[in-house]
Design a protein around this motif. Structure first.
Motif, PDB file in Angstrom:
ATOM      1  N   GLN A   1      22.694 -41.812 -33.191  1.00 46.19           N
ATOM      2  CA  GLN A   1      21.751 -40.702 -33.320  1.00 46.19           C
ATOM      3  C   GLN A   1      20.418 -41.025 -32.657  1.00 46.19           C
ATOM      4  O   GLN A   1      19.805 -40.169 -32.005  1.00 46.19           O
ATOM      5  N   SER A   2      19.973 -42.273 -32.816  1.00 44.81           N
ATOM      6  CA  SER A   2      18.708 -42.692 -32.216  1.00 44.81           C
ATOM      7  C   SER A   2      18.775 -42.645 -30.695  1.00 44.81           C
ATOM      8  O   SER A   2      17.848 -42.160 -30.028  1.00 44.81           O
TER       9      SER A   2
ATOM     10  N   THR B   1      26.588 -48.062 -34.716  1.00 45.80           N
ATOM     11  CA  THR B   1      26.471 -47.403 -36.009  1.00 45.80           C
ATOM     12  C   THR B   1      26.007 -45.963 -35.819  1.00 45.80           C
ATOM     13  O   THR B   1      25.453 -45.604 -34.771  1.00 45.80           O
ATOM     14  N   ASP B   2      26.221 -45.136 -36.837  1.00 42.36           N
ATOM     15  CA  ASP B   2      25.789 -43.740 -36.762  1.00 42.36           C
ATOM     16  C   ASP B   2      24.292 -43.650 -36.504  1.00 42.36           C
ATOM     17  O   ASP B   2      23.831 -42.791 -35.744  1.00 42.36           O
ATOM     18  N   GLN B   3      23.546 -44.546 -37.140  1.00 46.96           N
ATOM     19  CA  GLN B   3      22.095 -44.544 -36.972  1.00 46.96           C
ATOM     20  C   GLN B   3      21.715 -44.853 -35.524  1.00 46.96           C
ATOM     21  O   GLN B   3      20.834 -44.199 -34.947  1.00 46.96           O
ATOM     22  N   TYR B   4      22.389 -45.828 -34.931  1.00 48.91           N
ATOM     23  CA  TYR B   4      22.099 -46.192 -33.541  1.00 48.91           C
ATOM     24  C   TYR B   4      22.477 -45.056 -32.593  1.00 48.91           C
ATOM     25  O   TYR B   4      21.723 -44.728 -31.666  1.00 48.91           O
TER      26      TYR B   4
END
Length: 203
Positions: A166-167, A161-164
């Motif tokens: 970026q993290s 996911t985008d969140q993963y």
């Protein structure tokens, strides 16, 4: 690469346009291997010359690097180095040079300038190799790009996911910045001035 562990001194494999370049390097000693490398370099030169101001194309050992030296200003070099690097990558796919690093640099003719260029190349290579070794814990890291005393770009291939994504990119960036402050990089000039970024390539 499987090129063997026996080397000859004071030679380099060069594909040059008009300039004769002498370099104290190590090269594989097999005549058959040297002929194949020369053939590949000639092919690269033939493909690049119509579009770029190529002065010299050569391999350097033991760093296993293809060096493309370009005539022109620093501005011109900056404008073409990425295209040249991508072209060389495609041309060496499936060859014995497939795993070689690629370095696109400005051509210099004087001995002092060439010595300085070699020092810069050695410093960048040492920094890149150390970072790659230290970042082996991150399977997502696929390449490292550096501009001398300016920037370090970590190229990754992170899926999720985008969140993963970026993290994970922030995690890798933090790790690199912390590594640059360790004793492993004390020998690198102006290491604190490098701008660090992480770029995730398209899946």
């Amino acid at each position: 690469m499987g090129l063997g562990s026996t080397f000859l001194f004071n030679q380099t494999i060069i594909s040059s346009t008009n300039e004769e370049v002498k370099d104290s390097e190590l090269i594989p000693s097999s005549d058959e291997t040297n002929k194949e490398i020369s053939r590949i370099l000639q092919k690269i030169k033939a493909e690049l010359q119509p579009n770029y101001n190529i002065a010299v194309i050569k391999t350097k050992y033991p760093s296993n690097t293809i060096v493309v030296e370009v005539k022109g200003s620093q501005k011109y070099l900056t404008s073409v180095e990425k295209d040249i690097e991508n072209s060389v990558k495609k041309l060496i796919e499936g060859t014995i040079l497939n795993e070689h690093l690629i370095s696109v640099t400005k051509y210099v003719s004087s001995f002092k300038e060439r010595e300085r260029l070699n020092e810069i190349h050695s410093e960048l290579l040492a920094k890149t190799e150390t970072l790659l070794k230290e970042l082996q814990v991150f399977d997502e890291v696929i390449d490292i790009k550096s501009q001398y005393q300016k920037s370090i770009t970590i190229e990754t291939k992170i899926k999720g996911t985008d969140q993963y994504v970026q993290s994970k990119m922030k995690e890798i960036e933090k790790e690199v910045k912390e590594l640059l402050n360790t004793q492993k990089f004390n020998s690198i000039s102006k290491i604190q001035g490098y701008d660090v970024s992480v770029k995730n390539v398209d899946n």
